[in-house]
Design a protein around this motif. Structure first.
Motif, mmCIF file in Angstrom:
data_model
loop_
_atom_site.group_PDB
_atom_site.id
_atom_site.type_symbol
_atom_site.label_atom_id
_atom_site.label_comp_id
_atom_site.label_asym_id
_atom_site.label_seq_id
_atom_site.Cartn_x
_atom_site.Cartn_y
_atom_site.Cartn_z
ATOM 1 N N VAL A 1 -110.426 -20.014 115.059
ATOM 2 C CA VAL A 1 -109.343 -20.532 114.234
ATOM 3 C C VAL A 1 -108.046 -20.262 114.983
ATOM 4 C CG1 VAL A 1 -108.239 -20.556 111.975
ATOM 5 C CG2 VAL A 1 -110.657 -19.942 112.158
ATOM 6 N N VAL A 2 -107.242 -21.325 115.170
ATOM 7 C CA VAL A 2 -106.028 -21.238 115.980
ATOM 8 C C VAL A 2 -104.827 -21.627 115.133
ATOM 9 C CG1 VAL A 2 -104.879 -22.027 118.093
ATOM 10 C CG2 VAL A 2 -107.384 -21.918 118.000
ATOM 11 N N ASP B 1 -100.618 -23.033 108.473
ATOM 12 C CA ASP B 1 -101.596 -23.293 107.400
ATOM 13 C C ASP B 1 -102.813 -24.061 107.917
ATOM 14 O OD1 ASP B 1 -99.625 -22.119 105.886
ATOM 15 O OD2 ASP B 1 -98.989 -23.954 104.901
ATOM 16 N N THR B 2 -103.439 -23.559 108.957
ATOM 17 C CA THR B 2 -104.543 -24.259 109.619
ATOM 18 C C THR B 2 -105.745 -24.459 108.713
ATOM 19 O OG1 THR B 2 -103.870 -23.345 111.759
ATOM 20 C CG2 THR B 2 -106.128 -24.184 111.585
ATOM 21 N N LEU B 3 -106.133 -23.412 107.988
ATOM 22 C CA LEU B 3 -107.414 -23.407 107.278
ATOM 23 C C LEU B 3 -107.198 -22.873 105.875
ATOM 24 C CD1 LEU B 3 -110.746 -22.063 108.790
ATOM 25 C CD2 LEU B 3 -110.061 -21.457 106.488
ATOM 26 N N TYR B 4 -107.649 -23.649 104.871
ATOM 27 C CA TYR B 4 -107.430 -23.305 103.479
ATOM 28 C C TYR B 4 -108.755 -23.303 102.716
ATOM 29 C CZ TYR B 4 -105.811 -24.001 98.599
ATOM 30 O OH TYR B 4 -105.584 -23.900 97.246
ATOM 31 N N VAL B 5 -109.039 -22.191 102.055
ATOM 32 C CA VAL B 5 -110.185 -22.095 101.150
ATOM 33 C C VAL B 5 -109.610 -21.868 99.751
ATOM 34 C CG1 VAL B 5 -112.291 -20.845 100.556
ATOM 35 C CG2 VAL B 5 -111.682 -21.209 102.959
ATOM 36 N N GLY B 6 -109.670 -22.913 98.926
ATOM 37 C CA GLY B 6 -108.918 -22.924 97.688
ATOM 38 C C GLY B 6 -109.684 -22.505 96.461
ATOM 39 N N LEU C 1 -101.280 -13.460 109.811
ATOM 40 C CA LEU C 1 -102.467 -14.204 110.222
ATOM 41 C C LEU C 1 -103.134 -14.779 108.982
ATOM 42 C CD1 LEU C 1 -105.134 -12.886 112.767
ATOM 43 C CD2 LEU C 1 -105.745 -14.279 110.807
ATOM 44 N N VAL C 2 -103.166 -13.982 107.909
ATOM 45 C CA VAL C 2 -103.778 -14.383 106.643
ATOM 46 C C VAL C 2 -102.737 -14.276 105.528
ATOM 47 C CG1 VAL C 2 -105.658 -13.968 105.009
ATOM 48 C CG2 VAL C 2 -105.964 -13.412 107.432
ATOM 49 N N ALA C 3 -102.742 -15.260 104.630
ATOM 50 C CA ALA C 3 -101.974 -15.180 103.380
ATOM 51 C C ALA C 3 -102.928 -15.559 102.256
ATOM 52 C CB ALA C 3 -100.771 -16.119 103.409
ATOM 53 N N ASP D 1 -99.288 -17.972 108.830
ATOM 54 C CA ASP D 1 -100.196 -17.952 107.675
ATOM 55 C C ASP D 1 -101.364 -18.909 107.886
ATOM 56 O OD1 ASP D 1 -98.380 -16.209 106.450
ATOM 57 O OD2 ASP D 1 -97.327 -17.825 105.428
ATOM 58 N N PHE D 2 -101.988 -18.855 109.057
ATOM 59 C CA PHE D 2 -102.885 -19.946 109.414
ATOM 60 C C PHE D 2 -104.278 -19.854 108.811
ATOM 61 C CE2 PHE D 2 -103.023 -17.181 113.221
ATOM 62 C CZ PHE D 2 -104.371 -17.109 113.540
ATOM 63 N N ILE D 3 -104.571 -18.783 108.117
ATOM 64 C CA ILE D 3 -105.738 -18.735 107.239
ATOM 65 C C ILE D 3 -105.219 -18.343 105.858
ATOM 66 C CG2 ILE D 3 -107.941 -17.607 106.750
ATOM 67 C CD1 ILE D 3 -108.278 -17.188 109.747
ATOM 68 N N TYR D 4 -105.378 -19.240 104.875
ATOM 69 C CA TYR D 4 -104.801 -18.937 103.571
ATOM 70 C C TYR D 4 -105.665 -19.538 102.466
ATOM 71 C CZ TYR D 4 -102.600 -23.646 102.962
ATOM 72 O OH TYR D 4 -102.344 -24.986 102.787
ATOM 73 N N GLY D 5 -105.428 -19.072 101.229
ATOM 74 C CA GLY D 5 -106.220 -19.646 100.161
ATOM 75 C C GLY D 5 -106.262 -18.829 98.890
ATOM 76 N N PHE D 6 -107.106 -19.329 97.974
ATOM 77 C CA PHE D 6 -107.368 -18.767 96.652
ATOM 78 C C PHE D 6 -108.786 -18.218 96.538
ATOM 79 C CE2 PHE D 6 -103.943 -21.282 94.534
ATOM 80 C CZ PHE D 6 -103.541 -20.368 93.593
ATOM 81 N N GLY D 7 -109.696 -18.798 97.305
ATOM 82 C CA GLY D 7 -111.120 -18.593 97.069
ATOM 83 C C GLY D 7 -111.694 -17.417 97.830
ATOM 84 N N THR D 8 -112.958 -17.572 98.280
ATOM 85 C CA THR D 8 -113.670 -16.524 98.996
ATOM 86 C C THR D 8 -114.097 -17.065 100.354
ATOM 87 O OG1 THR D 8 -114.497 -15.652 96.898
ATOM 88 C CG2 THR D 8 -115.595 -14.905 98.896
#
Length: 386
Positions: free
Chosen positions: A220-221, A203-208, A249-251, A225-232
């Motif tokens: 991004v390392v 969960d490295t990076l979250y855009v909520g 890679l993405v969730a 699920d190291f790029i995840y979120g709700f937003g854009t």
């Protein structure tokens, strides 16, 4: 000029960085006492060893800012900063790292880090992924909460920073193989990042929720699920490096009830999916990196013109799990366009989960302007093309 930039970048994508020198004179290393030459008036200076600096930590500089809608600037001197940074300010804020090569993230000299994680085995009801983050851009803790389940934390009636920009700073959560341990959280805010790196494992990076972010260059390392979120979130010319290959890679998750149609998702253009340089050398990741999986059934993830190394799973995207697939036709949108490299295997892709579209359709539906409704006024237009 935007049309000229678009032509240059599409034809010679590496040239995007030659044009990217908005704060070059400010960021350039200078003799002691002169570091703020070439910076916007009123720029605050952070350094651990320069007597000219007003602040020794990034957070102390952020907290000193007047809470209004004026443009504010912070320059951070070379060094490693062991701290947690929270930006709740609503007015525009730009933070720059000192560097002699603003076009090259591998030459970054400012490193922000912490080591914190959520132990999911002992986690209680009051703990959230938002409590283990290095840099958070959000108006409040409640606004940054991830929550649980397909819908996540409750909606908040507020908005944070309208125009946050970060240049040439490496951010790492150094907690190793432990649990959710984020480098970056963005929630209820507009934020853009230029030649920055974000590193962790899970969960490295979250855009909520209600967050819009653009990432230009950088890396991004992570592992799970190291790029995840709700937003854009929109990534342009970004390296996506896997230390291992758990989950996707993405969730991503989304809900038209909350955001309106077509306003959420993770989009990658002119990027690269590769094995991380610091991955365990004994790990053979060939054919194991799933591009993404649906956090809920309204997930949207799009890869355009992206290099797929041999670590990419031949089928591409995957279900959330065998017992809980979360893939609904015409609701879940996993898309590739113009993928190339040894990990691009069109005969092996799982077309019950993903689809492949033409470059023309991708440009029409998923350009920066198409995704955000118009060319955003909170990004550096020298870096980002329309």
């Amino acid at each position: 000029m935007k049309f000229i930039f678009q032509f240059i970048i599409i034809s010679f994508s590496s040239l995007i960085f030659v044009l990217s020198n908005t704060f070059k004179e400010c960021q350039k290393p200078k003799n002691q006492g002169n570091q703020l030459e070439g910076c916007p008036n009123g720029t605050l200076y952070v350094s651990q060893n320069d007597p000219q600096a007003e602040f020794g930590t990034i957070q102390s500089a952020v907290e000193s800012l007047i809470d209004d809608h004026s443009n504010q600037y912070i320059l951070v001197g070379s060094g490693s900063y062991h701290e947690v940074v929270n930006v709740t300010r609503k007015g525009p804020l730009t933070i720059m790292g000192v560097t002699s090569s603003p076009s090259d993230y591998t030459a970054n000299t400012v490193h922000l880090f912490n080591s914190s994680y959520i132990n999911q085995t002992t986690q209680n009801a009051f703990q959230d992924n938002a409590d283990a983050v290095v840099l958070t851009i959000s108006p409040s803790r409640n606004a940054s909460l991830v929550g649980s389940g397909p819908t996540g934390a409750p909606l908040q009636p507020l908005f944070g920073n309208i125009d946050f920009r970060l240049y040439n700073i490496d951010i790492a959560n150094r907690a190793v193989n432990t649990g959710p341990s984020a480098a970056l959280f963005v929630s209820y805010a507009n934020a853009s990042f230029y030649q920055c790196t974000f590193a962790s494992y899970q969960d490295t990076l979250y855009v909520g929720r209600n967050a819009s972010s653009i990432f230009v260059g950088g890396e991004v390392v992570g592992s799970t699920d190291f790029i995840y979120g709700f937003g854009t979130a929109y990534f342009e010319n970004t390296t996506l490096s896997s230390r291992n290959t758990g989950g996707g890679l993405v969730a991503w998750k989304g809900s038209e009830e909350f955001y309106g149609p077509d306003t959420f998702g993770a989009y990658f253009n002119n990027s690269r999916v590769v094995k991380a340089a610091d991955a365990n050398t004994t790990l053979n990741l060939t054919g194991t990196r799933a591009l993404g999986r649906p956090w809920n059934n309204q997930s949207r993830v799009v890869f355009m013109n992206t290099y797929m190394s041999d670590i990419v799973l031949p089928q591409g995207f995957i279900e959330w799990s065998p017992s809980d697939p979360r893939v609904f036709p015409n609701v879940t949108h996993f898309i590739e366009s113009g993928s190339y490299g040894p990990g691009w295997n069109p005969s092996a892709r799982n077309y019950s989960v993903e689809s492949v579209i033409s470059p023309e359709e991708a440009q029409s539906k998923y350009s920066v302007s198409a995704v955000f409704g118009e060319f955003p006024n909170w990004v550096d237009s020298v870096y980002v093309y329309n």
